[in-house]
Design an enzyme around this catalytic site. Structure first.
Site, mmCIF file in Angstrom:
data_model
loop_
_atom_site.group_PDB
_atom_site.id
_atom_site.type_symbol
_atom_site.label_atom_id
_atom_site.label_comp_id
_atom_site.label_asym_id
_atom_site.label_seq_id
_atom_site.Cartn_x
_atom_site.Cartn_y
_atom_site.Cartn_z
ATOM 1 N N GLU A 115 0.845 -1.192 0.000
ATOM 2 C CA GLU A 115 0.000 0.000 0.000
ATOM 3 C C GLU A 115 0.884 1.246 0.000
ATOM 4 O OE1 GLU A 115 -2.700 -0.374 3.274
ATOM 5 O OE2 GLU A 115 -3.871 -1.928 2.295
ATOM 6 N N HIS A 237 -9.162 9.711 4.110
ATOM 7 C CA HIS A 237 -8.869 8.671 3.114
ATOM 8 C C HIS A 237 -9.137 9.256 1.732
ATOM 9 C CE1 HIS A 237 -8.762 4.905 0.941
ATOM 10 N NE2 HIS A 237 -8.311 4.319 2.040
ATOM 11 N N ARG A 283 -1.173 8.905 2.090
ATOM 12 C CA ARG A 283 -2.563 9.318 1.960
ATOM 13 C C ARG A 283 -2.762 10.831 2.021
ATOM 14 N NH1 ARG A 283 -5.643 4.852 5.790
ATOM 15 N NH2 ARG A 283 -5.290 3.079 4.421
ATOM 16 N N HIS A 344 -11.259 9.746 7.846
ATOM 17 C CA HIS A 344 -11.040 8.302 7.945
ATOM 18 C C HIS A 344 -10.434 7.848 9.271
ATOM 19 C CE1 HIS A 344 -10.357 4.261 6.540
ATOM 20 N NE2 HIS A 344 -9.049 4.359 6.671
ATOM 21 N N ARG A 379 -0.751 8.646 9.661
ATOM 22 C CA ARG A 379 -0.680 7.193 9.833
ATOM 23 C C ARG A 379 -0.297 6.506 8.531
ATOM 24 N NH1 ARG A 379 -4.270 2.895 8.879
ATOM 25 N NH2 ARG A 379 -5.897 4.331 8.191
#
Length: 535
Positions: A115, A237, A283, A344, A379
């Site tokens: 990811e 997100h 992100r 998110h 994060r």
């Protein structure tokens, strides 16, 4: 009729963190795990991507630590990061041992995906419904544990400490809970209390989270006297499904990890203009890029396209997304997916150490409720479930080693509702709920300015007064309690954002577009703010 219950350990929250902690306690310790809704209603069940851990010979602890530190933009606490990553393999092995059905690409070998922000394939997953698999497995185990009592439809109102009872010390002794089935307020006391209530993304108008993500644990700990840290870092997100019937449906980061491309309405890619990692950038960068392009073009959404991959590959790796989109007449094997950013994850939270201990004795916080130092200013993808597992197991060990089972549990008086009345103006709650989430989205969203933040601070002050008056004069309801918690959380988010005179990680300010030379945590102390006359 109100009731009183006593346990050795009281765990508020039934997601991955709460269930893991309960299952990690020795059998002689009696614990209650409490959910304000159904036991599987939290955010864990909605997690699609997976769990990050060092599981491949070509990966390393140092590489995972480095990726986490880079994503955290200088604010991660390296000892907490290293501790989490070092414990990651054991945590995953525990999940495998209890039966979580992770996806395998060959017999005895688990498929690992990659990811954004990760330098290696290290995300173990159960297709694209990892949270569902983990939640079901943990719940099944918990239901079969003789020492665990599972209670649902009980929403926490407030924590009770020794000082609130007029006793010496500030230790937590339990809390008051609204039983949504009976309408009564129950008292639950314990020798140790754990907050595992998840994050606060419902403070925003658009979110990938379920309805219960109202920051209950953070707000209760704050009101009880705990410090909170880095609440300005709200992760948006980048890719939530944009469709009027697709409430809070997330398109996992793994779609981009497996080659998905972000497109403008005209079909052209754009991420390469914002970051050399393009779709695999962290992100915060991807979310800001999408937000920028949507505002520049006046577009309602952008698109995520993985249709260039074989149809069988898409259906195998993303069956949940494929089926959900197909229900909405979007065939992702042929068509791009309309997406927008959505709130998110709450990267900040209640300040804890690596054992989950807060500022208040006998009170612990784990999972998204806590600020452990792992996430910093942003994060890293799939570190969230890992944090739940690692810190819940650590907290359980600390509780088991330090719990005094011989000590008497303090008596807490019954909830006094004699001076309040039923409300016939629930429309006020609905209006305040909507207003709060709208101005948080408009003024404290992906891109911020000091002027917008000051407007939000003014509005939240007025709302807090209205809500407190309502709370003081009427019987408590689920919606009122969540609104009360959300307005407290909104207040600390705004205060934290105003204190950060820079742009870093998830906090981007047009007035301070560059990061400062050194990174500092934003730590708020209730006692200090109270002395300013603002609480």
């Amino acid at each position: 009729m109100s009731q009183s219950f006593t346990y050795d350990v009281l765990i508020i929250g039934s997601g991955a963190a709460g269930l893991t902690l309960g299952l990690s306690l020795p059998e002689h310790i009696k614990a209650a795990i409490i959910s304000k809704d159904s036991l599987d209603a939290g955010s864990t069940r909605w997690a699609q991507g997976g769990v990050a851990a060092v599981l491949d010979d070509e990966d390393s602890i140092d590489a995972h630590v480095e990726d986490t530190l880079i994503a955290g933009a200088g604010l991660c606490h390296e000892p907490a990061v290293r501790y989490t990553v070092e414990e990651s393999t054991a945590a995953i092995e525990w999940l495998i041992d209890i039966g979580v059905p992770f996806t395998q690409d060959s017999p005895n070998h688990f498929h690992l995906t990659r990811e954004g922000g990760h330098s290696a394939r290290r995300i173990i997953h159960a297709a694209d419904a990892t949270g569902h698999a983990i939640s079901d497995t943990l719940l099944e185990r918990a239901r079969n544990c003789q020492n665990l009592t599972l209670l649902q439809d009980h929403i926490a109102i407030d924590l009770v400490t020794r000082s609130k009872l007029g006793l010496p010390g500030q230790a937590c002794v339990g809390g008051y809970f609204l039983n949504n089935e009976t309408g009564d307020v129950d008292v639950i006391t314990a020798r140790a209390v754990v907050l595992a209530t998840g994050g606060a993304s419902k403070v925003y108008l658009y979110t990938s989270n379920p309805d219960g993500a109202s920051g209950d644990g953070i707000a209760m700990a704050w009101r009880a006297g705990c410090r909170v840290a880095n609440m300005e870092f709200n992760q948006f997100h980048p890719t939530c499904l944009y469709h009027p019937q697709a409430k809070s449906f997330l398109i996992t980061e793994a779609v981009r990890g497996e080659g998905g491309k972000l497109l403008l309405p005209n079909g052209k890619r754009f991420m390469q203009h914002f970051d050399e990692r393009a779709e695999l950038a962290p992100r915060d960068i991807v979310a800001r890029a999408i937000d920028h392009e949507m505002k520049r073009l006046g577009a309602d959404c952008l698109f995520l396209d993985i249709s260039h991959k074989p149809a069988d590959f898409i259906k195998e790796h993303f069956p949940t997304i494929y089926e959900r989109c197909l229900q909405l007449n979007i065939d992702i094997t042929k068509d791009p997916i309309p997406v927008v950013p959505a709130a998110h994850y709450t990267c900040g939270g209640v300040v804890t150490d690596i054992h989950g201990r807060t500022d208040i004795e006998r009170l612990y916080a784990v999972g998204e409720t806590a600020s452990t130092g792992l996430h910093g200013a942003n994060r890293l993808a799939s570190n969230s479930l890992l944090e739940c597992l690692v810190f819940a197991r650590s907290a359980a060990k600390h509780i088991a080693e330090n719990l005094d089972l011989a000590a008497s549990v303090e008596k807490v008086p019954a909830w006094d509702s004699s001076q309040v009345t039923d409300s016939d103006e629930d429309v006020v709650i609905a209006h305040n709920w909507d207003e709060l989430r709208r101005f948080m989205w408009d003024y404290v969203g992906i891109v911020r300015t000091t002027k917008r933040l000051l407007r939000a601070k003014h509005r939240v002050k007025l709302l807090r007064q209205e809500i407190q008056e309502f709370y003081s004069n009427h019987k408590v309801t689920n919606d009122l309690l969540e609104l009360r918690n959300l307005v407290d959380v909104a207040d600390v988010i705004i205060r934290s954002a105003l204190l950060r005179k820079e742009s870093r990680g998830l906090h981007f300010s047009r007035d301070y577009p560059e990061p400062l030379p050194r990174a500092f945590d934003t730590v708020l102390t209730p006692k200090y703010i109270k002395e300013l006359g603002e609480l």
